[in-house]
Design a protein around this motif. Sequence first.
Motif, PDB file in Angstrom:
ATOM      1  N   VAL A 200       0.838  -1.197   0.000  1.00 32.09           N
ATOM      2  CA  VAL A 200       0.000   0.000   0.000  1.00 32.09           C
ATOM      3  C   VAL A 200       0.874   1.249   0.000  1.00 32.09           C
ATOM      4  CG1 VAL A 200      -1.730   1.303   1.294  1.00 32.09           C
ATOM      5  CG2 VAL A 200      -1.862  -1.194   1.189  1.00 32.09           C
ATOM      6  N   ASP A 201       0.519   2.215  -0.827  1.00 36.97           N
ATOM      7  CA  ASP A 201       1.244   3.478  -0.888  1.00 36.97           C
ATOM      8  C   ASP A 201       0.682   4.414   0.168  1.00 36.97           C
ATOM      9  OD1 ASP A 201       2.921   5.466  -1.630  1.00 36.97           O
ATOM     10  OD2 ASP A 201       1.819   6.040  -3.427  1.00 36.97           O
ATOM     11  N   ILE A 202       1.517   4.856   1.091  1.00 35.13           N
ATOM     12  CA  ILE A 202       1.072   5.671   2.219  1.00 35.13           C
ATOM     13  C   ILE A 202       1.526   7.114   2.028  1.00 35.13           C
ATOM     14  CG2 ILE A 202       1.275   6.022   4.722  1.00 35.13           C
ATOM     15  CD1 ILE A 202       1.937   3.003   4.863  1.00 35.13           C
ATOM     16  N   THR A 203       0.630   8.048   2.218  1.00 36.63           N
ATOM     17  CA  THR A 203       0.969   9.471   2.186  1.00 36.63           C
ATOM     18  C   THR A 203       0.710  10.038   3.574  1.00 36.63           C
ATOM     19  OG1 THR A 203       0.312   9.626  -0.137  1.00 36.63           O
ATOM     20  CG2 THR A 203       0.541  11.695   1.087  1.00 36.63           C
ATOM     21  N   PRO A 204       1.760  10.222   4.381  1.00 44.21           N
ATOM     22  CA  PRO A 204       1.557  10.697   5.749  1.00 44.21           C
ATOM     23  C   PRO A 204       1.142  12.156   5.797  1.00 44.21           C
ATOM     24  CG  PRO A 204       3.894  10.592   5.241  1.00 44.21           C
ATOM     25  CD  PRO A 204       3.178   9.972   4.074  1.00 44.21           C
ATOM     26  N   ASP A 205       0.412  12.519   6.844  1.00 38.73           N
ATOM     27  CA  ASP A 205       0.045  13.914   7.070  1.00 38.73           C
ATOM     28  C   ASP A 205       1.295  14.750   7.324  1.00 38.73           C
ATOM     29  OD1 ASP A 205      -2.628  13.478   6.795  1.00 38.73           O
ATOM     30  OD2 ASP A 205      -3.046  13.338   8.942  1.00 38.73           O
ATOM     31  N   ASP A 206       1.198  16.028   6.987  1.00 41.93           N
ATOM     32  CA  ASP A 206       2.297  16.942   7.287  1.00 41.93           C
ATOM     33  C   ASP A 206       2.492  17.060   8.793  1.00 41.93           C
ATOM     34  OD1 ASP A 206       2.722  17.367   4.632  1.00 41.93           O
ATOM     35  OD2 ASP A 206       1.865  19.377   4.569  1.00 41.93           O
ATOM     36  N   ILE A 207       3.694  17.421   9.170  1.00 37.53           N
ATOM     37  CA  ILE A 207       4.040  17.632  10.578  1.00 37.53           C
ATOM     38  C   ILE A 207       3.791  19.093  10.916  1.00 37.53           C
ATOM     39  CG2 ILE A 207       5.933  17.607  12.248  1.00 37.53           C
ATOM     40  CD1 ILE A 207       7.263  15.498  10.299  1.00 37.53           C
ATOM     41  N   VAL A 208       3.003  19.349  11.922  1.00 34.95           N
ATOM     42  CA  VAL A 208       2.768  20.712  12.390  1.00 34.95           C
ATOM     43  C   VAL A 208       3.490  20.879  13.718  1.00 34.95           C
ATOM     44  CG1 VAL A 208       1.073  22.434  13.062  1.00 34.95           C
ATOM     45  CG2 VAL A 208       0.537  20.825  11.221  1.00 34.95           C
ATOM     46  N   SER A 209       4.535  21.701  13.727  1.00 40.73           N
ATOM     47  CA  SER A 209       5.342  21.898  14.925  1.00 40.73           C
ATOM     48  C   SER A 209       5.307  23.354  15.345  1.00 40.73           C
ATOM     49  CB  SER A 209       6.801  21.482  14.670  1.00 40.73           C
ATOM     50  OG  SER A 209       6.878  20.111  14.358  1.00 40.73           O
ATOM     51  N   GLU A 210       5.526  23.587  16.626  1.00 37.49           N
ATOM     52  CA  GLU A 210       5.563  24.963  17.104  1.00 37.49           C
ATOM     53  C   GLU A 210       6.491  25.093  18.309  1.00 37.49           C
ATOM     54  OE1 GLU A 210       1.852  25.638  20.097  1.00 37.49           O
ATOM     55  OE2 GLU A 210       1.355  25.727  17.951  1.00 37.49           O
ATOM     56  N   MET A 211       7.010  26.299  18.481  1.00 40.59           N
ATOM     57  CA  MET A 211       7.827  26.644  19.634  1.00 40.59           C
ATOM     58  C   MET A 211       7.424  28.041  20.091  1.00 40.59           C
ATOM     59  SD  MET A 211      11.631  25.142  18.714  1.00 40.59           S
ATOM     60  CE  MET A 211      12.217  25.238  20.412  1.00 40.59           C
ATOM     61  N   SER A 212       7.624  28.311  21.369  1.00 43.04           N
ATOM     62  CA  SER A 212       7.223  29.603  21.926  1.00 43.04           C
ATOM     63  C   SER A 212       8.394  30.304  22.607  1.00 43.04           C
ATOM     64  CB  SER A 212       6.095  29.419  22.950  1.00 43.04           C
ATOM     65  OG  SER A 212       4.947  28.863  22.343  1.00 43.04           O
ATOM     66  N   VAL A 213       8.364  31.627  22.557  1.00 46.72           N
ATOM     67  CA  VAL A 213       9.339  32.441  23.277  1.00 46.72           C
ATOM     68  C   VAL A 213       8.576  33.526  24.023  1.00 46.72           C
ATOM     69  CG1 VAL A 213      11.191  32.042  21.604  1.00 46.72           C
ATOM     70  CG2 VAL A 213       9.708  34.043  21.353  1.00 46.72           C
ATOM     71  N   THR A 214       9.140  33.949  25.143  1.00 43.97           N
ATOM     72  CA  THR A 214       8.573  35.068  25.906  1.00 43.97           C
ATOM     73  C   THR A 214       9.616  36.176  25.937  1.00 43.97           C
ATOM     74  OG1 THR A 214       7.268  33.556  27.271  1.00 43.97           O
ATOM     75  CG2 THR A 214       7.604  35.796  28.099  1.00 43.97           C
ATOM     76  N   VAL A 215       9.226  37.346  25.424  1.00 43.32           N
ATOM     77  CA  VAL A 215      10.153  38.461  25.315  1.00 43.32           C
ATOM     78  C   VAL A 215       9.664  39.608  26.198  1.00 43.32           C
ATOM     79  CG1 VAL A 215      11.349  40.036  23.747  1.00 43.32           C
ATOM     80  CG2 VAL A 215      10.629  37.777  22.940  1.00 43.32           C
ATOM     81  N   VAL A 216      10.592  40.204  26.955  1.00 44.47           N
ATOM     82  CA  VAL A 216      10.271  41.331  27.822  1.00 44.47           C
ATOM     83  C   VAL A 216      10.958  42.576  27.278  1.00 44.47           C
ATOM     84  CG1 VAL A 216      10.346  42.280  30.154  1.00 44.47           C
ATOM     85  CG2 VAL A 216      10.114  39.805  29.813  1.00 44.47           C
ATOM     86  N   TRP A 217      10.155  43.592  26.944  1.00 49.27           N
ATOM     87  CA  TRP A 217      10.686  44.870  26.465  1.00 49.27           C
ATOM     88  C   TRP A 217      10.546  45.933  27.556  1.00 49.27           C
ATOM     89  CZ3 TRP A 217       8.446  41.764  22.678  1.00 49.27           C
ATOM     90  CH2 TRP A 217       9.159  41.633  21.474  1.00 49.27           C
ATOM     91  N   GLY A 218      11.494  46.849  27.567  1.00 51.32           N
ATOM     92  CA  GLY A 218      11.295  48.060  28.330  1.00 51.32           C
ATOM     93  C   GLY A 218      10.397  48.977  27.520  1.00 51.32           C
ATOM     94  N   ILE A 219       9.539  49.759  28.147  1.00 54.63           N
ATOM     95  CA  ILE A 219       8.659  50.669  27.425  1.00 54.63           C
ATOM     96  C   ILE A 219       8.777  52.076  28.003  1.00 54.63           C
ATOM     97  CG2 ILE A 219       6.989  48.913  26.715  1.00 54.63           C
ATOM     98  CD1 ILE A 219       5.227  49.718  29.059  1.00 54.63           C
ATOM     99  N   GLY A 220       8.533  53.053  27.137  1.00 54.35           N
ATOM    100  CA  GLY A 220       8.577  54.442  27.569  1.00 54.35           C
ATOM    101  C   GLY A 220       7.406  55.200  26.982  1.00 54.35           C
ATOM    102  N   ASN A 221       7.248  56.434  27.426  1.00 54.48           N
ATOM    103  CA  ASN A 221       6.150  57.279  26.932  1.00 54.48           C
ATOM    104  C   ASN A 221       6.440  57.782  25.514  1.00 54.48           C
ATOM    105  OD1 ASN A 221       4.808  56.952  29.354  1.00 54.48           O
ATOM    106  ND2 ASN A 221       5.914  58.649  30.304  1.00 54.48           N
TER     107      ASN A 221
END
Length: 221
Positions: A200-221
């Motif tokens: 049987v010829d198999i066509t696998p589903d695509d791989i959906v991957s993710e990664m997360s980052v948390t970034v802290v910015w200084g803010i001003g007026n």
Amino acid sequence: MNEHTLTVKGTGRESLRPDQILITLTLSAKDTDYAALTSLEAEKLEELTKALEEAGVDKSEIKTSNFNIGTEYENYQTDDRTWKRRFVGYSLDHGLSFAFDYDMKLLNKVINALSSCEKADPSFSIGFTVKDKDSASDRLLQKAVKDARRKAAAIAEAAGVSLGEIQNICFDKEEAAFASPTVFGRAAGGAELYRCAADVDITPDDIVSEMSVTVVWGIGN
């Protein structure tokens, strides 16, 4: 550090087409004699390795992932109706794995080879993944940082503040999953079914991957 900060979580997501096939399998053996057990496992491994080599798999690519030997007992009732425990035998599980470039013809040969091993009778599963995981991880991190910056810019504009320097960046140190949801395998003793499935010829589903980052910015007026 600036007392006023903006913390944003960014996510990098990517859909990848599998380019590698991963085979994981287990050889199992049981015997009341330890020496006979290890001898039986060696015979199973030899049959398995020979079959895979004939199918086109390099022996050096077949790696041990785990090797477990245990003892088995059973409870039994004596004539005086008391329960006791007695030794049944030794059990052994040898986990192996190997991978090769996405090639359905070779996969069919591998399935036939595994299913032809009457003595080894391995249980096995077939997964689909990506070969260059490091590059994929780098792309996910880059996308996550860009996503965080986009969100931060939108929030800062809406709040009427300006983004300053980055104060801190944290990212999820756990590796992203690079496995297709398409997985199949067979338990020991189901060889006939997979001899049929090998064409049987198999066509696998695509791989959906993710990664997360948390970034802290200084803010001003």
